[in-house]
Motif scaffolding. Structure first.
Motif: not given
Lengths: 113, 118
Positions: B76-79, B16-26
């Motif tokens: 970024n991606f958030t669940i 039930k917690e939110d989680v954010t996954l980071d993504c940085v690109y070049e």
């Protein structure tokens, strides 16, 4: 129906042997790929075929040879297997001409002993 | 050359917690595509989303949402309200956007393992 299928799912073999992995897609896509996922989960492209023509060939040892008998099939043959070849190999396919999403097969876990 | 960095190797949350996954690109391309894939414990790679470089609108699909910021080269991606079934490795990927070149290759980030505990 499975969209992208690979056989076998598991492959255990000894060093020096030659083995093949088969891939088939029923999505009507024109482009197919092989990716390698190492033990640290890192995914890297190996090859790509479009309408049976090789279009991407990353720095892969010559022991690896892809073959595409038709646009629905892309097989991977590996000669003289080495311990470092142990990995999960994924086949994928996508529509042609553009960065459409790629759909992946279930993977083949290759273990070289 | 293209590069994708997922700085978080593993994230552990309680259900039930939110989680954010980071993504940085070049990339040096002006047109390119960004993707997220999910790899559950069963091992298959599941496509989640594709975004082109000209579309900076955020997207929401159920409990999933994506935040694309070209200015910071991030996607970024958030669940939201995580569930145990969200436990998986999530990969961010980048491909060039040259539509004349068939079969553009995906450059993957190293993946972020998400563990959702009950």
């Amino acid at each position: 129906d499975t969209a992208v299928s690979q056989t076998p799912k598991y492959l255990v073999t000894q060093m020096g042997n030659d083995k093949s992995i088969k891939c088939e897609q029923n999505l009507g896509h024109d482009t197919m790929y092989w990716y390698k996922q190492d033990s640290k989960k890192f995914l890297k492209i190996m090859f790509s075929y479009n309408n049976k023509e090789l279009i991407i060939n990353e720095t892969v040892p010559n022991r690896f040879s892809p073959k595409s008998p038709d646009k629905a099939h892309l097989n991977l043959h590996i000669n003289s297997l080495e311990l470092g070849d142990s990995a999960v190999y994924f086949c994928a396919s996508s529509q042609t001409a553009g960065s459409y999403e790629q759909y992946f097969g279930p993977g083949t876990r290759l273990t070289v002993t | 050359a293209q590069k994708v960095t997922q700085a978080q190797t593993e994230i552990s949350v309680v259900e039930k917690e939110d989680v954010t996954l980071d993504c940085v690109y070049e990339t040096r391309d002006t047109t390119y595509y960004l993707f997220w894939y999910k790899q559950p414990p069963s091992g298959e790679l599941v496509f989640l989303i594709r975004r082109n470089s000209f579309d900076e609108q955020n997207e929401i699909s159920g409990r999933y949402s994506w935040n694309f910021q070209k200015s910071t080269s991030s996607f970024n991606f958030t669940i939201t309200a995580s569930q145990v079934v969200d436990s998986a490795v999530y990969f961010c990927a980048l491909s060039p956007g040259n539509i004349k070149a068939a079969g553009n290759k995906l450059t993957f980030g190293g993946g972020t393992r998400v563990l959702v505990k009950p």
